[in-house]
Motif scaffolding. Structure first.
Motif, short mmCIF file in Angstrom:
data_model
loop_
_atom_site.label_atom_id
_atom_site.label_comp_id
_atom_site.label_asym_id
_atom_site.label_seq_id
_atom_site.Cartn_x
_atom_site.Cartn_y
_atom_site.Cartn_z
N GLU A 38 -36.86 -9.06 -65.30
CA GLU A 38 -36.18 -9.46 -64.06
C GLU A 38 -37.09 -9.32 -62.83
N HIS A 39 -37.89 -8.25 -62.82
CA HIS A 39 -38.71 -7.95 -61.65
C HIS A 39 -40.17 -8.35 -61.80
N GLY A 40 -40.57 -8.78 -62.99
CA GLY A 40 -41.95 -9.20 -63.22
C GLY A 40 -42.94 -8.06 -63.07
N VAL A 41 -42.59 -6.90 -63.61
CA VAL A 41 -43.45 -5.72 -63.51
C VAL A 41 -43.67 -5.12 -64.90
N SER A 42 -44.52 -4.12 -64.96
CA SER A 42 -44.78 -3.44 -66.23
C SER A 42 -43.67 -2.42 -66.53
N ALA A 43 -43.62 -1.99 -67.78
CA ALA A 43 -42.64 -0.98 -68.19
C ALA A 43 -42.85 0.32 -67.42
N GLY A 44 -44.10 0.64 -67.10
CA GLY A 44 -44.40 1.86 -66.35
C GLY A 44 -43.77 1.86 -64.96
N VAL A 45 -43.76 0.70 -64.32
CA VAL A 45 -43.15 0.57 -63.00
C VAL A 45 -41.64 0.80 -63.09
N VAL A 46 -41.02 0.23 -64.10
CA VAL A 46 -39.57 0.42 -64.31
C VAL A 46 -39.28 1.88 -64.60
N ARG A 47 -40.08 2.50 -65.46
CA ARG A 47 -39.87 3.91 -65.79
C ARG A 47 -40.00 4.80 -64.56
N GLN A 48 -40.95 4.49 -63.67
CA GLN A 48 -41.11 5.27 -62.44
C GLN A 48 -39.86 5.16 -61.57
N ALA A 49 -39.31 3.96 -61.45
CA ALA A 49 -38.09 3.75 -60.65
C ALA A 49 -36.93 4.56 -61.23
N ILE A 50 -36.78 4.52 -62.55
CA ILE A 50 -35.69 5.25 -63.22
C ILE A 50 -35.90 6.75 -63.06
N LEU A 51 -37.14 7.21 -63.19
CA LEU A 51 -37.43 8.64 -63.04
C LEU A 51 -37.04 9.13 -61.64
N VAL A 52 -37.36 8.35 -60.62
CA VAL A 52 -37.00 8.72 -59.25
C VAL A 52 -35.48 8.80 -59.11
N LEU A 53 -34.77 7.82 -59.65
CA LEU A 53 -33.30 7.83 -59.58
C LEU A 53 -32.71 9.01 -60.33
N GLN A 54 -33.34 9.40 -61.44
CA GLN A 54 -32.88 10.58 -62.18
C GLN A 54 -33.09 11.84 -61.34
N MET A 55 -34.25 11.96 -60.73
CA MET A 55 -34.55 13.14 -59.91
C MET A 55 -33.63 13.22 -58.69
N GLN A 56 -33.20 12.09 -58.17
CA GLN A 56 -32.31 12.05 -57.01
C GLN A 56 -30.84 12.23 -57.40
N GLY A 57 -30.55 12.20 -58.70
CA GLY A 57 -29.19 12.44 -59.17
C GLY A 57 -28.30 11.21 -59.25
N TRP A 58 -28.89 10.02 -59.25
CA TRP A 58 -28.10 8.77 -59.33
C TRP A 58 -27.81 8.36 -60.76
N VAL A 59 -28.75 8.63 -61.68
CA VAL A 59 -28.60 8.22 -63.07
C VAL A 59 -29.03 9.36 -63.98
N GLU A 60 -28.62 9.25 -65.25
CA GLU A 60 -29.08 10.21 -66.26
C GLU A 60 -29.42 9.46 -67.53
N GLY A 61 -30.47 9.90 -68.18
CA GLY A 61 -30.90 9.27 -69.42
C GLY A 61 -30.35 10.01 -70.63
N VAL A 62 -29.99 9.25 -71.64
CA VAL A 62 -29.57 9.81 -72.91
C VAL A 62 -30.57 9.30 -73.93
N HIS A 63 -31.37 10.21 -74.47
CA HIS A 63 -32.47 9.82 -75.36
C HIS A 63 -31.98 8.93 -76.50
N GLY A 64 -32.63 7.79 -76.65
CA GLY A 64 -32.30 6.87 -77.73
C GLY A 64 -31.08 6.01 -77.47
N VAL A 65 -30.41 6.22 -76.32
CA VAL A 65 -29.19 5.46 -76.03
C VAL A 65 -29.38 4.59 -74.80
N GLY A 66 -29.83 5.18 -73.71
CA GLY A 66 -30.04 4.42 -72.48
C GLY A 66 -29.91 5.29 -71.24
#
Length: 80
Positions: A38-66
Motif C-alpha cells: 500500500e505504501h510502496g516501502v520495505s518491510a523494515g519501514v512497516v515494522r518500524q512504524a508498528i514498533l513505534v505504535l506498540q511503544m506508544q501503546g496504540w497496538v499490540e502484537g501477538v506472535h504468529g497471529v498479527g
C-alpha cells in the motif's frame, strides 16, 4: 523543514485511523505485506512504524497471529 520519514507517516496514518474509529479496538491491522504494498516501502519501514505504535501503546502484537488495536487507547490524540 525535511520531509517526515516514511515510517513516521505510516505510523501517523494508522494512529489517525485508530483515533477516528476506522480501526476499532481489538481489530487486526493489515499485514506487513499489505502495508508494504500500500505504501510502496520495505518491510523494515512497516515494522518500524508498528514498533513505534506498540511503544506508544496504540497496538499490540501477538506472535504468529498479527498486530491488533489495543482495548484501552493511550491518553490524548497523539502520544508521540
Amino acid at each position: 523543514m525535511p520531509a517526515k520519514a516514511k515510517w513516521a507517516q505510516i505510523a501517523d496514518q494508522i494512529r489517525d485511523q485508530i483515533a477516528s474509529g476506522k480501526l476499532a479496538s481489538g481489530e487486526k491491522l493489515p499485514s506487513t505485506a499489505q502495508l508494504k504494498e500500500e505504501h510502496g516501502v520495505s518491510a523494515g519501514v512497516v515494522r518500524q512504524a508498528i514498533l513505534v505504535l506498540q511503544m506508544q501503546g496504540w497496538v499490540e502484537g501477538v506472535h504468529g497471529v498479527g498486530v491488533f488495536v489495543v482495548d484501552q487507547l493511550p491518553n490524548g490524540p497523539d502520544k508521540s
